[in-house]
Scaffold this motif. Sequence first.
Motif, short mmCIF file in Angstrom:
data_model
loop_
_atom_site.label_atom_id
_atom_site.label_comp_id
_atom_site.label_asym_id
_atom_site.label_seq_id
_atom_site.Cartn_x
_atom_site.Cartn_y
_atom_site.Cartn_z
N THR A 37 0.85 -1.19 0.00
CA THR A 37 0.00 0.00 0.00
C THR A 37 0.88 1.23 0.00
OG1 THR A 37 -1.66 -1.18 1.30
CG2 THR A 37 -1.87 1.21 1.17
N VAL A 39 1.83 5.14 -2.50
CA VAL A 39 1.48 6.25 -3.38
C VAL A 39 2.42 6.25 -4.57
CG1 VAL A 39 1.36 8.77 -3.60
CG2 VAL A 39 0.55 7.67 -1.51
N ASP A 41 4.15 8.56 -6.90
CA ASP A 41 4.46 9.98 -6.98
C ASP A 41 4.06 10.56 -8.32
OD1 ASP A 41 5.66 9.83 -4.44
OD2 ASP A 41 7.56 9.17 -5.33
N ASP A 70 0.80 11.79 -6.93
CA ASP A 70 0.32 11.39 -5.60
C ASP A 70 -0.93 10.50 -5.70
OD1 ASP A 70 2.38 12.90 -4.50
OD2 ASP A 70 1.14 14.71 -4.36
N VAL A 71 -0.83 9.47 -6.48
CA VAL A 71 -1.95 8.57 -6.73
C VAL A 71 -1.89 7.39 -5.75
CG1 VAL A 71 -3.05 7.05 -8.43
CG2 VAL A 71 -1.98 9.20 -9.17
N PRO A 72 -2.92 7.18 -4.93
CA PRO A 72 -2.95 6.02 -4.03
C PRO A 72 -2.85 4.71 -4.83
CG PRO A 72 -4.61 7.62 -3.37
CD PRO A 72 -4.07 8.08 -4.70
N GLY A 197 6.98 5.43 -7.59
CA GLY A 197 6.45 5.74 -6.26
C GLY A 197 7.01 4.80 -5.22
#
Length: 224
Positions: A37, A39, A41, A70-72, A197
């Motif tokens: 889990t 993010v 970037d 900043d995408v989960p 990320g």
Amino acid sequence: MTGVFRRALGADFDRLHPELRRRFDVGGRVDAGCVGTGVMDRIWRGPAFTVPFLRLGTLRHLLFPESGVDVPFTIENWAYTDSYGRATLTFVRTFQVSAHRRRRFDATMVWSPRRQMLVDYLGTHQHLAVDLHPGVDATGALTIRSGLQRFRGGVPCPAALTGEARLREWYDDRAGRFRIEVAVTNRRLGPLFGYAGSFTVAYVPAGGAPVPAAVRPLRENPRD
């Protein structure tokens, strides 16, 4: 069950960073799988003419056209033996590209005993098979370069339609996180898709929950 990366890397597997060794050796006595889990970037795509191709990929959980920062992100890695008796490791990536939209990028990596090769089957129906060439760099990071690509049935993909993928994943000791960079390019069209990320990982103990049906492909490809 011996993991697909341990088979593919051989003695080089022990050169991986210890955290990477555990992550890519799931399916043995200790861990059945792991869920990351974090993010991304940045998620990027190529020029506008790549959008129809990327949008088509969404139908089978392959590539997608959205970009962002900043995408989960989550990644699910589960080890199992597929219906053809091959050691398999899932790579199900989910990107929360907007408040109301998720995109998935599914793959199952299979060890081919016949070809002594790691093969990446992409999408929910394993329409595309990609030979993978993994390695370990001087820092203990995992590197992967894609090779020959074939459609279902063993038909080679035309060069104009293929993308060469390069991946590097490493462990950041200072941050306590895994970091990843992925780029897909075409020799004629240039950059197509990629992301970079970081994430943390929770392990699923062996002998616990079964492999979730949602991470398995809807159809398996018997060719390797």
